[in-house]
Write a protein that holds these residues in place. Structure first.
Motif, PDB file in Angstrom:
ATOM      1  N   VAL A  49       0.762  -1.240   0.050  1.00  0.00           N
ATOM      2  CA  VAL A  49       0.058  -0.103   0.063  1.00  0.00           C
ATOM      3  C   VAL A  49       0.972   1.133  -0.207  1.00  0.00           C
ATOM      4  N   PHE A  50       0.951   2.087  -1.115  1.00  0.00           N
ATOM      5  CA  PHE A  50       1.478   3.193  -1.254  1.00  0.00           C
ATOM      6  C   PHE A  50       0.750   4.479  -0.467  1.00  0.00           C
ATOM      7  N   THR A  51       1.360   5.309  -0.322  1.00  0.00           N
ATOM      8  CA  THR A  51       0.516   6.474   0.505  1.00  0.00           C
ATOM      9  C   THR A  51       1.284   7.900   0.311  1.00  0.00           C
ATOM     10  N   VAL A  52       0.787   8.718   0.309  1.00  0.00           N
ATOM     11  CA  VAL A  52       1.410  10.202  -0.001  1.00  0.00           C
ATOM     12  C   VAL A  52       2.090  10.604   1.373  1.00  0.00           C
ATOM     13  N   LYS A  53       3.379  10.835   1.008  1.00  0.00           N
ATOM     14  CA  LYS A  53       4.309  11.292   2.019  1.00  0.00           C
ATOM     15  C   LYS A  53       4.583  12.848   1.720  1.00  0.00           C
ATOM     16  N   ASP A  54       5.322  13.207   2.824  1.00  0.00           N
ATOM     17  CA  ASP A  54       5.785  14.863   2.602  1.00  0.00           C
ATOM     18  C   ASP A  54       6.945  14.862   1.672  1.00  0.00           C
ATOM     19  N   THR A  55       7.563  14.042   1.352  1.00  0.00           N
ATOM     20  CA  THR A  55       8.810  13.886   0.545  1.00  0.00           C
ATOM     21  C   THR A  55       8.787  12.657  -0.279  1.00  0.00           C
ATOM     22  N   GLN A  56       9.574  12.711  -1.558  1.00  0.00           N
ATOM     23  CA  GLN A  56       9.564  11.296  -2.223  1.00  0.00           C
ATOM     24  C   GLN A  56      11.043  11.411  -2.740  1.00  0.00           C
ATOM     25  N   PRO A  57      11.665  10.047  -2.867  1.00  0.00           N
ATOM     26  CA  PRO A  57      12.852  10.037  -3.033  1.00  0.00           C
ATOM     27  C   PRO A  57      13.317  10.381  -4.433  1.00  0.00           C
ATOM     28  N   SER A  58      14.697  10.469  -4.571  1.00  0.00           N
ATOM     29  CA  SER A  58      15.299  10.874  -5.733  1.00  0.00           C
ATOM     30  C   SER A  58      16.106   9.595  -6.271  1.00  0.00           C
ATOM     31  N   ILE A  59      16.193   9.404  -7.784  1.00  0.00           N
ATOM     32  CA  ILE A  59      17.053   8.286  -8.179  1.00  0.00           C
ATOM     33  C   ILE A  59      18.053   8.599  -9.149  1.00  0.00           C
ATOM     34  N   VAL A  60      18.782   7.578  -9.231  1.00  0.00           N
ATOM     35  CA  VAL A  60      19.934   7.658 -10.555  1.00  0.00           C
ATOM     36  C   VAL A  60      19.236   6.727 -11.637  1.00  0.00           C
ATOM     37  N   VAL A  61      19.074   7.410 -12.788  1.00  0.00           N
ATOM     38  CA  VAL A  61      18.739   6.595 -14.062  1.00  0.00           C
ATOM     39  C   VAL A  61      19.705   6.611 -15.133  1.00  0.00           C
ATOM     40  N   GLU A  62      20.247   5.318 -15.299  1.00  0.00           N
ATOM     41  CA  GLU A  62      21.336   5.315 -16.227  1.00  0.00           C
ATOM     42  C   GLU A  62      20.765   4.630 -17.789  1.00  0.00           C
ATOM     43  N   LYS A  63      21.134   5.301 -18.665  1.00  0.00           N
ATOM     44  CA  LYS A  63      20.796   4.656 -20.225  1.00  0.00           C
ATOM     45  C   LYS A  63      22.238   4.269 -20.598  1.00  0.00           C
TER      46      LYS A  63
END
Length: 240
Positions: free
Chosen positions: A103-117
């Motif tokens: 179950v995913f719920t709205v939080k105050d912040t969201q993560p950042s990710i690395v995306v590699e092509k």
């Protein structure tokens, strides 16, 4: 003649950052399936108005960097979990394998990710940092492949001749087909909906540029999360 990169050999690897724009010390990259990845970097050129007593233009200056794009992935039960974690943060998980509920719920912040092509046939790896998901959308009910679309915003891009995480494991592809979808009305599965769409918008603020660092975004703060969409249904009554 130099060989052109083959699209079928490309790959996408993501990892969750330790802090915004910073790769984690211990890498836990995972290769996710994709249909397309249009994430790219752009930088403005600032024209000069300097008068030099001739008609010759003067050298422009480099301006702000924007990292933006759309990623389309096959709808599936595994890779969607990683991307929803990037949108919402960690879910609350109950049950035991293989019947777990997340179950995913709205939080105050969201993560950042690395995306590699990754373009392994060219030995080129394009890495984007400080990436956050701005919108998630899905269309359902059509007679075609179901896909999940993610519009993302990031901070920076770098290129390397080595992969971000050579030990990255590929997520198992477990597809969600159109005939897996259903819509409930008042808690009961409906048989009148023909097709529909859903969008979740994190309303990220991509205008937080800072002095220093080459015109990069210093942060991408979250806004009010909004949900929208549409449905088409059989006209069986005027109730709706």
């Amino acid at each position: 003649m130099t060989q052109q990169a083959r699209g079928y050999k490309s790959a996408m690897v993501i990892d969750f950052e330790s802090s915004f724009g910073v790769s984690p010390t211990t890498k836990k990259g995972v290769a996710l399936p994709m249909n397309s990845n249009e994430l790219s970097k752009a930088q403005t050129l600032i024209e000069s108005d300097t008068i030099t007593n001739t008609r010759n233009d003067t050298q422009p200056a480099l301006g702000r960097v924007s990292v933006d794009g759309d990623i389309e992935m096959p709808a599936d039960y595994v890779s969607a979990g990683y991307m929803l974690k990037a949108l919402f943060g960690d879910p609350k998980t109950t049950g035991t394998a293989p019947n777990k509920t997340h179950v995913f719920t709205v939080k105050d912040t969201q993560p950042s990710i690395v995306v590699e092509k990754a373009f392994p046939d060219l030995g080129k790896y394009v890495r984007y940092k400080g990436v956050k998901i701005n919108t998630f959308s899905v269309d359902f009910g059509q007679d075609n492949e179901m896909t999940f679309k993610y519009s993302v915003i990031g901070a920076s891009r770098e290129q390397d001749s080595a992969a971000y995480d050579s030990a990255a494991k590929a997520a198992k592809l477990l597809r969600i087909a159109q005939n897996h979808a259903y819509v409930k009305i008042d808690g009961t599965e409906s048989r009148i909906v023909k097709e529909g769409s859903l969008e979740i918008n994190a309303n990220l603020d991509g205008d937080q540029y800072v002095v220093g660092g080459g015109g990069l975004r210093g942060d991408i703060p979250e806004g009010l999360m909004k949900v929208s969409g549409s449905l088409k249904a059989l006209f069986v009554s005027t109730e709706w």
